[in-house]
Design a protein around this motif. Structure first.
Motif, PDB file in Angstrom:
ATOM      1  N   ALA A  92       0.855  -1.187   0.000  1.00  0.00           N
ATOM      2  CA  ALA A  92       0.000   0.000   0.000  1.00  0.00           C
ATOM      3  C   ALA A  92       0.889   1.234   0.000  1.00  0.00           C
ATOM      4  O   ALA A  92       1.618   1.471   0.974  1.00  0.00           O
ATOM      5  N   PRO A  93       0.891   2.040  -1.079  1.00  0.00           N
ATOM      6  CA  PRO A  93       1.760   3.222  -1.119  1.00  0.00           C
ATOM      7  C   PRO A  93       1.441   4.189   0.020  1.00  0.00           C
ATOM      8  O   PRO A  93       0.283   4.507   0.286  1.00  0.00           O
ATOM      9  N   LEU A  94       2.484   4.640   0.706  1.00  0.00           N
ATOM     10  CA  LEU A  94       2.348   5.641   1.758  1.00  0.00           C
ATOM     11  C   LEU A  94       2.715   7.025   1.259  1.00  0.00           C
ATOM     12  O   LEU A  94       1.998   7.992   1.458  1.00  0.00           O
ATOM     13  N   ARG A  95       3.879   7.118   0.629  1.00  0.00           N
ATOM     14  CA  ARG A  95       4.370   8.408   0.154  1.00  0.00           C
ATOM     15  C   ARG A  95       5.524   8.162  -0.808  1.00  0.00           C
ATOM     16  O   ARG A  95       6.294   7.210  -0.640  1.00  0.00           O
ATOM     17  N   SER A  96       5.629   9.004  -1.809  1.00  0.00           N
ATOM     18  CA  SER A  96       6.786   8.961  -2.704  1.00  0.00           C
ATOM     19  C   SER A  96       7.361  10.360  -2.808  1.00  0.00           C
ATOM     20  O   SER A  96       6.638  11.349  -2.668  1.00  0.00           O
ATOM     21  N   ALA A  97       8.664  10.428  -3.016  1.00  0.00           N
ATOM     22  CA  ALA A  97       9.342  11.726  -3.073  1.00  0.00           C
ATOM     23  C   ALA A  97      10.430  11.671  -4.131  1.00  0.00           C
ATOM     24  O   ALA A  97      11.122  10.658  -4.280  1.00  0.00           O
ATOM     25  N   SER A  98      10.569  12.749  -4.864  1.00  0.00           N
ATOM     26  CA  SER A  98      11.627  12.864  -5.864  1.00  0.00           C
ATOM     27  C   SER A  98      12.621  13.931  -5.404  1.00  0.00           C
ATOM     28  O   SER A  98      12.438  14.579  -4.371  1.00  0.00           O
ATOM     29  N   GLY A  99      13.651  14.106  -6.186  1.00  0.00           N
ATOM     30  CA  GLY A  99      14.660  15.101  -5.848  1.00  0.00           C
ATOM     31  C   GLY A  99      15.651  14.631  -4.792  1.00  0.00           C
ATOM     32  O   GLY A  99      16.381  15.425  -4.213  1.00  0.00           O
ATOM     33  N   TRP A 100      15.647  13.310  -4.537  1.00  0.00           N
ATOM     34  CA  TRP A 100      16.615  12.781  -3.587  1.00  0.00           C
ATOM     35  C   TRP A 100      17.999  12.735  -4.230  1.00  0.00           C
ATOM     36  O   TRP A 100      18.147  12.661  -5.447  1.00  0.00           O
ATOM     37  N   ARG A 101      19.019  12.758  -3.384  1.00  0.00           N
ATOM     38  CA  ARG A 101      20.374  12.556  -3.870  1.00  0.00           C
ATOM     39  C   ARG A 101      20.493  11.204  -4.551  1.00  0.00           C
ATOM     40  O   ARG A 101      19.925  10.221  -4.078  1.00  0.00           O
ATOM     41  N   SER A 102      21.281  11.148  -5.624  1.00  0.00           N
ATOM     42  CA  SER A 102      21.526   9.869  -6.295  1.00  0.00           C
ATOM     43  C   SER A 102      22.788   9.193  -5.780  1.00  0.00           C
ATOM     44  O   SER A 102      23.170   8.140  -6.287  1.00  0.00           O
ATOM     45  N   THR A 103      23.411   9.801  -4.765  1.00  0.00           N
ATOM     46  CA  THR A 103      24.710   9.304  -4.300  1.00  0.00           C
ATOM     47  C   THR A 103      24.658   8.695  -2.905  1.00  0.00           C
ATOM     48  O   THR A 103      25.706   8.489  -2.292  1.00  0.00           O
ATOM     49  N   TRP A 104      23.448   8.404  -2.405  1.00  0.00           N
ATOM     50  CA  TRP A 104      23.399   7.740  -1.107  1.00  0.00           C
ATOM     51  C   TRP A 104      23.956   6.331  -1.242  1.00  0.00           C
ATOM     52  O   TRP A 104      23.432   5.529  -2.017  1.00  0.00           O
ATOM     53  N   ARG A 105      25.010   6.023  -0.486  1.00  0.00           N
ATOM     54  CA  ARG A 105      25.581   4.677  -0.519  1.00  0.00           C
ATOM     55  C   ARG A 105      24.842   3.750   0.439  1.00  0.00           C
ATOM     56  O   ARG A 105      24.732   2.542   0.184  1.00  0.00           O
ATOM     57  N   ALA A 106      24.358   4.283   1.541  1.00  0.00           N
ATOM     58  CA  ALA A 106      23.661   3.454   2.532  1.00  0.00           C
ATOM     59  C   ALA A 106      22.501   4.241   3.117  1.00  0.00           C
ATOM     60  O   ALA A 106      22.600   5.453   3.326  1.00  0.00           O
ATOM     61  N   ILE A 107      21.391   3.556   3.354  1.00  0.00           N
ATOM     62  CA  ILE A 107      20.258   4.096   4.107  1.00  0.00           C
ATOM     63  C   ILE A 107      20.028   3.128   5.255  1.00  0.00           C
ATOM     64  O   ILE A 107      19.681   1.966   5.037  1.00  0.00           O
ATOM     65  N   VAL A 108      20.248   3.595   6.469  1.00  0.00           N
ATOM     66  CA  VAL A 108      20.300   2.719   7.639  1.00  0.00           C
ATOM     67  C   VAL A 108      19.089   2.987   8.529  1.00  0.00           C
ATOM     68  O   VAL A 108      18.921   4.108   9.023  1.00  0.00           O
ATOM     69  N   PRO A 109      18.236   1.982   8.763  1.00  0.00           N
ATOM     70  CA  PRO A 109      17.085   2.181   9.649  1.00  0.00           C
ATOM     71  C   PRO A 109      17.475   1.933  11.104  1.00  0.00           C
ATOM     72  O   PRO A 109      18.390   1.175  11.411  1.00  0.00           O
ATOM     73  N   GLY A 110      16.763   2.579  12.017  1.00  0.00           N
ATOM     74  CA  GLY A 110      17.016   2.361  13.433  1.00  0.00           C
ATOM     75  C   GLY A 110      16.244   3.337  14.290  1.00  0.00           C
ATOM     76  O   GLY A 110      15.502   4.197  13.788  1.00  0.00           O
ATOM     77  N   ASN A 111      16.439   3.229  15.595  1.00  0.00           N
ATOM     78  CA  ASN A 111      15.859   4.168  16.555  1.00  0.00           C
ATOM     79  C   ASN A 111      16.995   5.038  17.090  1.00  0.00           C
ATOM     80  O   ASN A 111      17.568   4.771  18.138  1.00  0.00           O
ATOM     81  N   PHE A 112      17.349   6.064  16.321  1.00  0.00           N
ATOM     82  CA  PHE A 112      18.480   6.918  16.670  1.00  0.00           C
ATOM     83  C   PHE A 112      18.073   8.080  17.575  1.00  0.00           C
ATOM     84  O   PHE A 112      18.923   8.667  18.248  1.00  0.00           O
ATOM     85  N   THR A 113      16.798   8.428  17.589  1.00  0.00           N
ATOM     86  CA  THR A 113      16.344   9.605  18.331  1.00  0.00           C
ATOM     87  C   THR A 113      15.588   9.248  19.604  1.00  0.00           C
ATOM     88  O   THR A 113      15.258  10.150  20.388  1.00  0.00           O
ATOM     89  N   GLY A 114      15.291   7.982  19.820  1.00  0.00           N
ATOM     90  CA  GLY A 114      14.554   7.584  21.016  1.00  0.00           C
ATOM     91  C   GLY A 114      13.068   7.802  20.927  1.00  0.00           C
ATOM     92  O   GLY A 114      12.359   7.686  21.926  1.00  0.00           O
ATOM     93  N   THR A 115      12.560   8.111  19.736  1.00  0.00           N
ATOM     94  CA  THR A 115      11.121   8.312  19.545  1.00  0.00           C
ATOM     95  C   THR A 115      10.519   7.086  18.879  1.00  0.00           C
ATOM     96  O   THR A 115      11.226   6.176  18.465  1.00  0.00           O
ATOM     97  N   SER A 116       9.191   7.063  18.764  1.00  0.00           N
ATOM     98  CA  SER A 116       8.531   5.930  18.121  1.00  0.00           C
ATOM     99  C   SER A 116       8.749   5.982  16.619  1.00  0.00           C
ATOM    100  O   SER A 116       9.088   7.011  16.054  1.00  0.00           O
ATOM    101  N   GLY A 117       8.532   4.841  15.973  1.00  0.00           N
ATOM    102  CA  GLY A 117       8.738   4.770  14.536  1.00  0.00           C
ATOM    103  C   GLY A 117      10.200   4.545  14.198  1.00  0.00           C
ATOM    104  O   GLY A 117      11.037   4.302  15.066  1.00  0.00           O
ATOM    105  N   THR A 118      10.506   4.610  12.916  1.00  0.00           N
ATOM    106  CA  THR A 118      11.850   4.342  12.418  1.00  0.00           C
ATOM    107  C   THR A 118      12.516   5.621  11.953  1.00  0.00           C
ATOM    108  O   THR A 118      11.918   6.417  11.220  1.00  0.00           O
ATOM    109  N   ASP A 119      13.763   5.806  12.403  1.00  0.00           N
ATOM    110  CA  ASP A 119      14.605   6.881  11.879  1.00  0.00           C
ATOM    111  C   ASP A 119      15.450   6.322  10.746  1.00  0.00           C
ATOM    112  O   ASP A 119      15.672   5.106  10.648  1.00  0.00           O
ATOM    113  N   LEU A 120      15.929   7.209   9.885  1.00  0.00           N
ATOM    114  CA  LEU A 120      16.742   6.800   8.744  1.00  0.00           C
ATOM    115  C   LEU A 120      18.006   7.642   8.692  1.00  0.00           C
ATOM    116  O   LEU A 120      17.940   8.879   8.708  1.00  0.00           O
TER     117      LEU A 120
END
Length: 437
Positions: free
Chosen positions: A215-243
């Motif tokens: 089920a599509p949630l959201r799509s976005a363009s204009g992102w950098r084409s040079t991201w080597r890694a996108i790492v999921p986790g809880n980096f901020t201590g809030t609910s949901g996933t940080d990237l």
């Protein structure tokens, strides 16, 4: 509550010897808890060049302690994933050989030694991405398999001890997704997906229903084409996933909180190394938030970055790492060592016979369960050094031990040669000696 706590840390791999100090002092209590934390969090390293796997415990100070060194792994594993595939709370491993269209599910004991749960063949040889997550709506981990060349994908639920059942297949998907990242983007307990098209500079967020629908949630363009890694986790201590997005060419990283696929910038980092080949999420510093292990293959170096109120800080740096690691995974809960079965032992034989010593030879140590007669997966040791897996061909040199002892009756030195000690270890069985005669 102390007896419950002791039972809990014992289930994470803590031995009685490690627990004993907590009964004598407060400092012993703290030390025992640190050992328990280290037993729960371990790292697996895989080297396809040598067919070798290594497991290490990680303590809250970022120190690595060797658990096991295991040669004899298949050298053609293209994907290794962690998840709960065995029906219990322990972390298991999924191995996929793209060229052969084969896969294995394995469980890990408290030292990282593997027990095969299942072996699969006849799989598609064109899966470019395989992601583990809770896609089926039940407990345990499932698999999302994506064929970039054809835009075809399939969800599989994993049941029993590493058995696959097709949940849903999809055709007509984008053929540009170069990275697929699991996370909690839709607000419920199931795993969702971020699909990143580097060439188009586009990211698409999908919620996954328990039936395997996208089920599509959201799509976005204009992102950098040079991201080597996108790492999921809880980096901020809030609910949901940080990237965390890492751009090696710009030596930058950007941290975002993803709310339903809507990205909110938390912090930008400049001056990062541009040679990280892997950025692995995990818990390495003892806290509840997600930390990072960054690995530079060309330099043979690594660094643990832990999260704090002001962002990431370096906890520990490593040099002398092997430059040929192709996969590093955190095993977040090692299984309890199985009790040896009273009625079953291992029957081990070695070929060829007679066995030549002191020169290169290929041997096979065949091991079966003494009750059922079925093959047993274990590790072969020569003089306490692991050399390979049971029931596989192992290239080695078995060297005899030369001893000299003075005979007072003959009044001269007697020289004798003893064969090496060859043993087999496997989860759930007492150690077996291999008869070389």
């Amino acid at each position: 509550m102390l007896p419950d706590w002791i039972a809990d840390v014992q289930s994470q791999g803590l031995t009685e010897a490690e627990l004993a100090p907590l009964l004598a002092s407060a400092d012993g209590y703290v030390t025992s808890w640190e050992h328990a934390w280290a037993a729960r969090y371990a790292l697996m390293f895989y080297d396809p060049a040598t067919g070798q796997g290594e497991f290490y415990r990680v303590d809250p100070q970022g120190q690595l302690e060797s658990l096991s060194w295991q040669p004899g792994w298949r050298q053609s594993w293209s994907t290794i994933l962690v998840g709960q595939f065995g029906g219990d709370a322990a972390t298991d491993l999924f191995f996929y050989d793209r060229a052969a269209g084969e896969a294995e599910f394995c469980s890990c004991d408290a030292s990282g030694y593997l027990t095969r749960l299942s072996a699969l063949n006849g799989l598609r040889t064109s899966w470019s991405h395989i992601v583990a997550g809770d896609f089926g709506g039940d407990s345990g981990s499932d698999l999302f398999c994506y064929d970039q060349a054809s835009g075809h994908a399939e969800f599989y639920t994993v049941f029993g001890a590493g058995q696959l059942r097709l949940l849903r297949s999809h055709d007509g998907l984008s053929t540009g997704w170069s990275m697929i990242v699991p996370g909690n983007f839709g607000g419920d307990a199931s795993t969702d997906l971020l699909c990143y098209d580097a060439a188009a500079g586009r990211g698409e967020f999908f919620a996954v229903t328990p039936g395997g629908d996208l089920a599509p949630l959201r799509s976005a363009s204009g992102w950098r084409s040079t991201w080597r890694a996108i790492v999921p986790g809880n980096f901020t201590g809030t609910s949901g996933t940080d990237l965390l997005f890492y751009d090696a060419s710009a030596k930058q990283a950007e941290l975002y909180h993803a709310n339903g696929g809507d990205l909110g910038l938390v912090r930008r980092y400049d001056g990062w190394r541009g040679d990280w080949t892997m950025v692995l999420p995990g818990q390495f510093g003892g806290g509840d938030t997600t930390d990072l292990l960054c690995y530079a293959a060309s330099a043979g170096e690594a660094e643990i970055l832990v999260t704090g109120p002001d962002g990431f800080r370096s906890l520990r740096q490593f040099t002398g790492f092997r430059p040929t690691w192709s996969a590093i995974q955190q095993v977040t809960r090692l299984a309890e060592p199985s009790a040896a079965r009273a009625l079953a032992t291992m029957k081990a034989t070695i070929t060829p016979q007679p066995l030549p010593f002191d020169r290169p030879v290929q041997i096979t140590v065949s091991v079966v369960d003494s009750v059922t007669g079925t093959p047993v997966t274990g590790t072969v040791f020569v003089d306490a050094m692991a050399i390979g897996a049971t029931n596989t061909v192992i290239a080695t040199t078995l060297r005899q031990h030369t001893t000299r002892e003075f005979d007072p009756d003959l009044k001269r030195w007697i020289t004798t040669k003893e064969p090496p000690a060859v043993t087999v270890q496997a989860t759930g069985y007492p150690q077996a000696d291999v008869d070389l005669r």
